[in-house]
Structures are given as C-alpha cells and as structure tokens.
Design a protein around this motif. Structure first.
Motif, short mmCIF file in Angstrom:
data_model
loop_
_atom_site.label_atom_id
_atom_site.label_comp_id
_atom_site.label_asym_id
_atom_site.label_seq_id
_atom_site.Cartn_x
_atom_site.Cartn_y
_atom_site.Cartn_z
N LEU A 27 37.99 25.50 48.66
CA LEU A 27 39.19 25.96 49.23
C LEU A 27 40.05 27.20 48.50
O LEU A 27 40.46 28.05 49.43
N THR A 28 39.09 27.22 47.07
CA THR A 28 39.86 28.59 45.99
C THR A 28 39.18 29.30 46.61
O THR A 28 39.15 30.62 47.22
N ASN A 29 37.69 29.65 46.72
CA ASN A 29 36.61 30.65 47.29
C ASN A 29 37.04 30.84 49.28
O ASN A 29 36.96 31.82 49.04
N VAL A 30 37.10 29.69 49.61
CA VAL A 30 37.32 29.94 50.60
C VAL A 30 38.30 31.39 50.76
O VAL A 30 37.90 32.37 51.89
N CYS A 31 39.75 30.56 50.87
CA CYS A 31 40.38 31.29 51.16
C CYS A 31 40.62 32.10 50.32
O CYS A 31 41.47 33.38 51.09
N ASP A 33 38.57 34.53 49.45
CA ASP A 33 37.27 35.78 50.10
C ASP A 33 37.80 36.55 51.58
O ASP A 33 38.20 36.85 51.93
N LYS A 34 38.95 34.57 52.42
CA LYS A 34 39.44 35.48 53.68
C LYS A 34 40.52 36.09 53.47
O LYS A 34 40.62 36.90 54.05
N CYS A 35 41.15 36.17 52.62
CA CYS A 35 42.72 36.62 52.44
C CYS A 35 42.90 37.49 51.40
O CYS A 35 43.59 38.70 51.27
N ASN A 54 48.53 29.52 55.16
CA ASN A 54 48.17 29.09 56.07
C ASN A 54 46.46 28.67 55.75
O ASN A 54 45.74 27.35 56.35
N CYS A 55 45.63 29.17 55.71
CA CYS A 55 44.31 28.85 54.76
C CYS A 55 43.99 27.32 54.18
O CYS A 55 43.40 26.60 54.67
N ALA A 56 45.10 27.16 52.89
CA ALA A 56 45.19 26.03 52.92
C ALA A 56 45.50 24.49 53.75
O ALA A 56 44.63 24.06 53.61
#
Length: 74
Positions: A27-31, A33-35, A54-56
């Motif tokens: 979750l930390t990596n994905v969000c 990188d996205k945000c 929102n990502c989380a």
C-alpha cells in the motif's frame, strides 16, 4: 494436544501479522509512487494528502473484496 492447538493458533496469528505487514508495505509503495510526484517536504500538500487517502481507501476496499471472494470459494 492442548499445546498443539495453541501452537496452531500462534502460527495463524503470525501468518496474519505477516500478511498485514506485507499489505501495508505494498500500500505504501503503490500510493507513494502514485501520489508523491515531487520531492517530499516536511508536510504533504493538500492534493498529495487527498490522493494518499483515496488511494489507501481504494486499496483497502479492493483487498476486502478479494478476501471475501477467496473466502466464498472455500
């Protein structure tokens, strides 16, 4: 026999802890990188903060949906 049940319960709890830890890492990596598009400062901008929230939430919602699907398949 009692010890075996306790051991099984302990192993199951440790598996769950490991799964949660892995999920938080993903979750930390994905969000992140996205945000977080620029160099992070001492605080997140309002748009970064909104994006992270929102990502989380989407990530957790999808994780719950997937977990329920797997549960119903067993």
């Amino acid at each position: 026999m009692e010890n075996s049940a306790e051991l099984q319960r302990f192993i199951e709890q440790e598996k769950q802890k490991a799964m949660i830890s892995e999920m938080v890492g993903k979750l930390t990596n994905v969000c992140w990188d996205k945000c977080i598009t620029g160099t992070p400062g001492s605080k997140f901008s309002s748009s970064e903060s909104t994006c992270l929230t929102n990502c989380a939430q989407r990530y957790l919602d999808m994780s719950m949906i997937i977990a329920k699907r797997f549960e119903s398949m067993q």
